[in-house]
Write an enzyme that holds these catalytic residues in place. Structure first.
Site, PDB file in Angstrom:
ATOM      1  N   ARG A   8      18.125   7.020   8.008  1.00 24.22           N
ATOM      2  CA  ARG A   8      17.189   8.568   8.441  1.00 24.22           C
ATOM      3  C   ARG A   8      16.275   8.786   9.466  1.00 24.22           C
ATOM      4  O   ARG A   8      16.507   8.562   9.926  1.00 24.22           O
ATOM      5  CB  ARG A   8      15.659   7.573   6.950  1.00 24.22           C
ATOM      6  CG  ARG A   8      14.508   8.153   6.544  1.00 24.22           C
ATOM      7  CD  ARG A   8      13.839   7.643   5.867  1.00 24.22           C
ATOM      8  NE  ARG A   8      12.768   9.475   6.218  1.00 24.22           N
ATOM      9  CZ  ARG A   8      11.803   9.666   6.267  1.00 24.22           C
ATOM     10  NH1 ARG A   8      11.297   8.744   7.276  1.00 24.22           N
ATOM     11  NH2 ARG A   8      10.519  10.810   6.195  1.00 24.22           N
ATOM     12  N   HIS A  14       9.986  17.556   9.268  1.00 24.35           N
ATOM     13  CA  HIS A  14       9.032  15.778   9.982  1.00 24.35           C
ATOM     14  C   HIS A  14       8.457  16.228  11.398  1.00 24.35           C
ATOM     15  O   HIS A  14       8.759  16.063  12.276  1.00 24.35           O
ATOM     16  CB  HIS A  14      10.300  14.694  10.396  1.00 24.35           C
ATOM     17  CG  HIS A  14       9.960  13.541  10.402  1.00 24.35           C
ATOM     18  ND1 HIS A  14       9.982  11.947  10.068  1.00 24.35           N
ATOM     19  CD2 HIS A  14       8.050  13.263  11.263  1.00 24.35           C
ATOM     20  CE1 HIS A  14       9.145  11.138  10.077  1.00 24.35           C
ATOM     21  NE2 HIS A  14       7.778  11.574  10.830  1.00 24.35           N
ATOM     22  N   GLU A  59       5.665  13.281   5.352  1.00 26.12           N
ATOM     23  CA  GLU A  59       4.202  13.413   4.863  1.00 26.12           C
ATOM     24  C   GLU A  59       3.133  14.810   4.977  1.00 26.12           C
ATOM     25  O   GLU A  59       2.875  15.003   6.151  1.00 26.12           O
ATOM     26  CB  GLU A  59       3.935  12.452   6.123  1.00 26.12           C
ATOM     27  CG  GLU A  59       4.339  11.059   6.108  1.00 26.12           C
ATOM     28  CD  GLU A  59       3.657  10.152   6.668  1.00 26.12           C
ATOM     29  OE1 GLU A  59       3.621  10.147   7.731  1.00 26.12           O
ATOM     30  OE2 GLU A  59       3.793   8.661   6.500  1.00 26.12           O
ATOM     31  N   ASN A 107       6.027   6.263   2.298  1.00 27.57           N
ATOM     32  CA  ASN A 107       5.610   5.739   3.878  1.00 27.57           C
ATOM     33  C   ASN A 107       4.052   5.219   3.414  1.00 27.57           C
ATOM     34  O   ASN A 107       3.585   5.327   3.116  1.00 27.57           O
ATOM     35  CB  ASN A 107       5.729   6.303   4.829  1.00 27.57           C
ATOM     36  CG  ASN A 107       6.782   7.550   5.409  1.00 27.57           C
ATOM     37  OD1 ASN A 107       7.863   7.092   4.606  1.00 27.57           O
ATOM     38  ND2 ASN A 107       6.442   8.322   5.581  1.00 27.57           N
ATOM     39  N   TYR A 146       1.261   1.827   5.609  1.00 24.26           N
ATOM     40  CA  TYR A 146       1.214   1.373   6.898  1.00 24.26           C
ATOM     41  C   TYR A 146       0.414   0.325   7.175  1.00 24.26           C
ATOM     42  O   TYR A 146       0.110  -0.644   6.669  1.00 24.26           O
ATOM     43  CB  TYR A 146       0.837   2.445   7.217  1.00 24.26           C
ATOM     44  CG  TYR A 146       2.650   3.198   8.316  1.00 24.26           C
ATOM     45  CD1 TYR A 146       2.892   2.749   9.157  1.00 24.26           C
ATOM     46  CD2 TYR A 146       2.533   4.233   7.718  1.00 24.26           C
ATOM     47  CE1 TYR A 146       4.361   2.779   9.490  1.00 24.26           C
ATOM     48  CE2 TYR A 146       4.091   4.759   8.169  1.00 24.26           C
ATOM     49  CZ  TYR A 146       4.634   3.224   9.164  1.00 24.26           C
ATOM     50  OH  TYR A 146       5.884   3.971   9.099  1.00 24.26           O
ATOM     51  N   GLU A 196       9.102   4.327   5.059  1.00 21.26           N
ATOM     52  CA  GLU A 196       9.050   3.691   6.044  1.00 21.26           C
ATOM     53  C   GLU A 196       7.966   2.427   5.315  1.00 21.26           C
ATOM     54  O   GLU A 196       6.889   3.422   4.731  1.00 21.26           O
ATOM     55  CB  GLU A 196       7.591   4.885   6.884  1.00 21.26           C
ATOM     56  CG  GLU A 196       9.201   5.919   7.553  1.00 21.26           C
ATOM     57  CD  GLU A 196       7.481   7.064   8.713  1.00 21.26           C
ATOM     58  OE1 GLU A 196       7.495   6.929   8.671  1.00 21.26           O
ATOM     59  OE2 GLU A 196       8.378   7.995   9.071  1.00 21.26           O
TER      60      GLU A 196
HETATM   61  C1  GBH Z   1       4.400   8.380  10.156  1.00 18.18           C
HETATM   62  O1  GBH Z   1       2.857   8.980   9.492  1.00 18.18           O
HETATM   63  C2  GBH Z   1       5.048   8.748  10.342  1.00 18.18           C
HETATM   64  O2  GBH Z   1       5.613   9.406   9.254  1.00 18.18           O
HETATM   65  C3  GBH Z   1       6.009   8.596  12.066  1.00 18.18           C
HETATM   66  O3  GBH Z   1       6.417  10.097  12.287  1.00 18.18           O
HETATM   67  C4  GBH Z   1       5.160   8.197  11.956  1.00 18.18           C
HETATM   68  O4  GBH Z   1       5.158   7.654  13.772  1.00 18.18           O
HETATM   69  C5  GBH Z   1       4.817   6.315  11.720  1.00 18.18           C
HETATM   70  O5  GBH Z   1       4.133   6.621  10.780  1.00 18.18           O
HETATM   71  C6  GBH Z   1       3.747   5.420  12.534  1.00 18.18           C
HETATM   72  O6  GBH Z   1       2.185   6.072  12.971  1.00 18.18           O
HETATM   73  O7  GBH Z   1      -5.037   7.272  10.520  1.00 18.18           O
HETATM   74  O8  GBH Z   1      -7.019   5.225  10.194  1.00 18.18           O
HETATM   75  O9  GBH Z   1      -6.840   7.007   8.375  1.00 18.18           O
HETATM   76  C7  GBH Z   1       2.021   7.386   9.362  1.00 18.18           C
HETATM   77  C8  GBH Z   1       0.935   8.388   9.005  1.00 18.18           C
HETATM   78  C9  GBH Z   1      -0.678   6.361   9.249  1.00 18.18           C
HETATM   79  C10 GBH Z   1      -1.488   8.796   8.551  1.00 18.18           C
HETATM   80  C11 GBH Z   1      -1.433   5.977   8.491  1.00 18.18           C
HETATM   81  C12 GBH Z   1      -3.207   7.871   7.648  1.00 18.18           C
HETATM   82  C13 GBH Z   1      -4.276   5.693   8.098  1.00 18.18           C
HETATM   83  C14 GBH Z   1      -5.203   5.323   8.656  1.00 18.18           C
HETATM   84  N1  GBH Z   1      -0.098   8.143   7.728  1.00 18.18           N
HETATM   85  N2  GBH Z   1      -3.381   6.687   8.372  1.00 18.18           N
HETATM   86  S1  GBH Z   1      -5.963   6.472   9.874  1.00 18.18           S
END
Ligand code: GBH
Length: 441
Positions: free
Chosen positions: A81, A124, A169, A295, A297, A351
């Site tokens: 990707r 992106h 996103e 995505n 996290y 992701e």
């Molecule tokens: C992704 O964004 C992106 O697509 C990528 O480019 C980036 O490198 C990757 O993640 C890692 O960051 O911000 O403390 O409230 C993810 C963005 C991550 C936004 C989690 C909301 C919630 C925790 N998201 N975040 S906080």
């Protein structure tokens, strides 16, 4: 230490697509070969990037792309990707830039030669600066400029692509970029976020129309990020604030695409915060998609606040280097809840990954915490499939360490280590485990 899944898992079949993901601004460098974008400007603004760095060189993928494809191939993945830098392929007057187009067609040809499926993200976050100068995502015209770019580039790429994503996103572009200002272009104000979001969603819809026309045989969709919201207590106020946060931050992007309406909380917003919705917009936005990219996290806790609409609570418990809580169960819950709430197309996890410490030992990079994260989150995906969610693939974020936006080069998400002084790449133990999982299917 390795990644292990139940033997019966659909994640252990050859049909399940495993990949690695990157994004143009985060890895390419080669900035003199393209137009400036909003992230160049943001990086030049003092105090915005933790290490005062920028994307002029990054992983120098611009010059190392062929070796990087060797690396991708050596991991044994089914798919890669990548994202297209809009300011690299389009000129100021809105025509194709042949040098930029060649950069990507060479990459796509090479991927094809090696039987690696190309999952192409069309946006992106690297908006051409000259469009930001005209208002960026606050200007409705930007959505039409995006559709024009998509029209030209999909025509140029022809049959080289397996799947397109319109946007990555839109939450991050709209909320982080135009509402709280921690991402480019750094605008701050509740009067901006919803307006930018609407134009991004419109851009997605207009681009979907173009994709259906120009590229009917690729899988065409969008990538959304979700951070599941949990209430800190059973108090009605906290529960209500948490539900509001979920609608404001997550469902704001999902519901228009799936159902053609914004969440009901739109009625509670002051008129100055509202988007400018034209007749027909919601139909354009909600046209069918072939797949949904998700995505994931982390999750986030909330409580009520006396004056604000909700208050996020600083996470405790096991955290990644980003300070994000590690809680794989919420990944399963998210997928199951989405499946129960909407009529979903097939899902790709586009992701998932973690910034974690890397420890070197005799040329070996022992990133046990990252490996644990992958193990537990792939099992979380498996658990969702057990509960009836259709998931067709999974992409690790990221192929290699790269420019982590506001964190600069300080945070490392790669399953491959990058030495930024030599541009040498070394597969971490998490990468070796990912490779073993894929080849042992
Ligand atoms: C992704 O964004 C992106 O697509 C990528 O480019 C980036 O490198 C990757 O993640 C890692 O960051 O911000 O403390 O409230 C993810 C963005 C991550 C936004 C989690 C909301 C919630 C925790 N998201 N975040 S906080």
């Amino acid at each position: 230490t390795k990644i292990s899944l139940p033997t019966c898992s659909p994640l252990l079949t050859k049909e399940f697509i495993y990949g690695v993901a990157t994004a143009s601004f985060q890895i390419e460098g080669g900035s003199t070969h393209r137009l400036p974008c909003i992230w160049d400007t943001f990086c030049d603004t003092p105090g915005k990037i933790a290490d005062n760095s920028n994307g002029h060189v990054a992983c120098d993928h611009y010059n190392n792309w062929k070796k990087d494809i060797d690396l991708i191939e050596s991991l044994g993945v089914d798919a890669y990707r990548l994202s297209i830098s809009w300011p690299r392929v389009i000129t100021k007057s809105g025509e194709l830039n042949p040098e930029g187009v060649k950069f990507y067609t060479d990459i796509l040809d090479e991927l094809k030669k090696r039987n690696i499926k190309a999952f192409v993200t069309l946006y992106h976050w690297d908006l051409p600066q000259h469009l930001e100068d005209e208002g960026g995502w606050l200007n409705r015209e930007t959505a039409y400029a995006f559709a024009h770019y998509v029209d030209l580039i999909t025509f140029a790429f022809g049959d080289r692509v397996h799947s397109y994503a319109t946007l990555n996103e839109p939450f991050c572009s709209a909320f982080l970029g135009y509402e709280i200002g921690i991402h480019a272009p750094g605008k701050v104000g509740k009067q901006y976020g919803r307006k930018a979001a609407h134009h991004l969603l419109l851009a997605h819809g207009l681009a979907m129309t173009v994709l259906k026309q120009n590229s009917p045989t690729t899988l065409n969709g969008i990538v959304l990020n979700f951070t599941p919201c949990y209430s800190i207590s059973e108090d009605a106020d906290d529960i209500a604030a948490t539900a509001f946060a979920d609608d404001y931050l997550n469902q704001w992007y999902m519901k228009p695409i799936m159902d053609g309406t914004y969440p009901a909380i739109i009625e509670q917003l002051p008129s100055t915060h509202l988007p400018d919705i034209h007749d027909g917009d919601m139909a354009i936005i909600s046209q069918s998609i072939d797949y949904l990219g998700i995505n994931f996290y982390t999750r986030q806790f909330y409580k009520a606040h006396p004056t604000e609409i909700y208050e996020p609570i600083k996470p405790t418990g096991p955290l990644t280097d980003m300070g994000w809580e590690i809680y794989p169960k919420s990944f399963t819950e998210l997928l199951v809840t989405l499946n129960n709430t909407y009529t979903l197309p097939p899902i790709f996890i586009t992701e998932n990954g973690a910034a974690m410490p890397d420890s070197y030992n005799n040329g070996e990079i022992n990133d046990v915490d990252r490996l644990d994260y992958y193990n537990s989150h792939l099992n979380a995906v498996h658990n969702a499939t057990e509960q009836g969610v259709r998931i067709d693939g999974y992409f690790a974020w990221s192929l290699m360490d790269n420019f982590e936006w506001a964190e600069g080069y300080l945070k490392r998400f790669g399953i491959v280590y990058v030495d930024y002084s030599t541009q040498q790449r070394t597969i971490k133990n998490s990468g070796l485990a990912y490779k073993a999982l894929i080849s042992n299917r």
